[in-house]
Structure formats: C-alpha cells, structure tokens
Scaffold this motif. Sequence first.
Motif, PDB file in Angstrom:
ATOM      1  N   GLU A   1       0.873  -1.226   0.122  1.00 30.77           N
ATOM      2  CA  GLU A   1      -0.096   0.032   0.108  1.00 30.77           C
ATOM      3  C   GLU A   1       0.876   1.169  -0.092  1.00 30.77           C
ATOM      4  O   GLU A   1       1.841   1.391   0.682  1.00 30.77           O
ATOM      5  CB  GLU A   1      -0.909  -0.054   1.316  1.00 30.77           C
ATOM      6  N   THR A   2       0.333   2.214  -0.558  1.00 33.03           N
ATOM      7  CA  THR A   2       1.289   3.584  -0.714  1.00 33.03           C
ATOM      8  C   THR A   2       0.148   4.589  -1.077  1.00 33.03           C
ATOM      9  O   THR A   2      -1.024   4.435  -1.363  1.00 33.03           O
ATOM     10  CB  THR A   2       2.137   3.643  -1.892  1.00 33.03           C
ATOM     11  N   SER A   3       0.467   5.738  -0.715  1.00 38.25           N
ATOM     12  CA  SER A   3      -0.455   6.827  -0.766  1.00 38.25           C
ATOM     13  C   SER A   3      -0.588   7.486  -2.280  1.00 38.25           C
ATOM     14  O   SER A   3      -1.417   8.354  -2.558  1.00 38.25           O
ATOM     15  CB  SER A   3       0.102   8.306   0.053  1.00 38.25           C
ATOM     16  N   LEU A   4       0.282   6.831  -3.114  1.00 39.24           N
ATOM     17  CA  LEU A   4       0.307   7.241  -4.372  1.00 39.24           C
ATOM     18  C   LEU A   4      -0.799   6.863  -5.375  1.00 39.24           C
ATOM     19  O   LEU A   4      -1.070   7.113  -6.322  1.00 39.24           O
ATOM     20  CB  LEU A   4       1.834   7.259  -5.076  1.00 39.24           C
TER      21      LEU A   4
ATOM     22  N   LYS B   1      -4.451   4.431  -5.092  1.00 41.29           N
ATOM     23  CA  LYS B   1      -5.572   3.759  -4.434  1.00 41.29           C
ATOM     24  C   LYS B   1      -5.480   2.285  -4.201  1.00 41.29           C
ATOM     25  O   LYS B   1      -4.816   1.744  -5.108  1.00 41.29           O
ATOM     26  CB  LYS B   1      -6.809   4.249  -5.054  1.00 41.29           C
ATOM     27  N   LYS B   2      -5.923   1.812  -3.184  1.00 38.31           N
ATOM     28  CA  LYS B   2      -5.798   0.480  -3.065  1.00 38.31           C
ATOM     29  C   LYS B   2      -6.623  -0.312  -3.951  1.00 38.31           C
ATOM     30  O   LYS B   2      -7.722   0.156  -4.363  1.00 38.31           O
ATOM     31  CB  LYS B   2      -6.720  -0.004  -1.576  1.00 38.31           C
TER      32      LYS B   2
ATOM     33  N   ALA C   1      -1.501   5.568 -10.662  1.00 40.08           N
ATOM     34  CA  ALA C   1      -1.297   6.717  -9.699  1.00 40.08           C
ATOM     35  C   ALA C   1      -2.494   7.672  -9.864  1.00 40.08           C
ATOM     36  O   ALA C   1      -3.034   8.051 -11.002  1.00 40.08           O
ATOM     37  CB  ALA C   1      -0.137   7.141  -9.892  1.00 40.08           C
ATOM     38  N   THR C   2      -2.881   8.222  -8.601  1.00 42.18           N
ATOM     39  CA  THR C   2      -3.710   9.356  -8.489  1.00 42.18           C
ATOM     40  C   THR C   2      -3.300  10.614  -9.344  1.00 42.18           C
ATOM     41  O   THR C   2      -4.256  11.030  -9.850  1.00 42.18           O
ATOM     42  CB  THR C   2      -4.097   9.850  -6.902  1.00 42.18           C
TER      43      THR C   2
END
Length: 84
Positions: A14-17, A19-20, A25-26
């Motif tokens: 999991e990363t903040s870049l 979404k699960k 990438a966002t």
Amino acid sequence: RFKCKECGKMAVAETSLVKKNHQIATVVYQKIAQLLIEKQSMADIAKRLAVSTSTVSRKLNEFQFKTDWNWLPENMSWDEYGFK
C-alpha cells in the motif's frame, strides 16, 4: 503483490500514490482530468500518459454536467445555426 513463504498468504503493498486495488497513480488521473478540461482528444491523452482510451473514457464519465433550465437569455441569436 507479495506471497509469504511461511503461510502462503498474498499481501498487497500500500502507498499513498495509488488507491488500494488500483494500478494507476492518482496523479495520472488528475492529469487526465486536466487534459480533458483543456479539450484534448481521448486518444491523444491516452497515448501521452501511456494509459488506455477506456481509462480516459471512464474518467470522462465521472464528470457531472449541470444545466440550469430555469434561465434563458433575453435575446437569442439563431444566426449561429446553419441548415443545409
């Protein structure tokens, strides 16, 4: 994905870049939205960002356009429409 050698369970990093359970990438989704607002073609956006045209199309479908039918201009010009 990672598989535990001891128990055999699969884990997802999991990363903040991203979404699960997503792979794009966002920031890429934000760039797609920006380019759609700038009225570029979906094929050009997809090629430029290395995503599929269906990804760009899905992002376009997320937009909601609101039209106010309670107001009309006082004078309307019909010269803009050409009938052939």
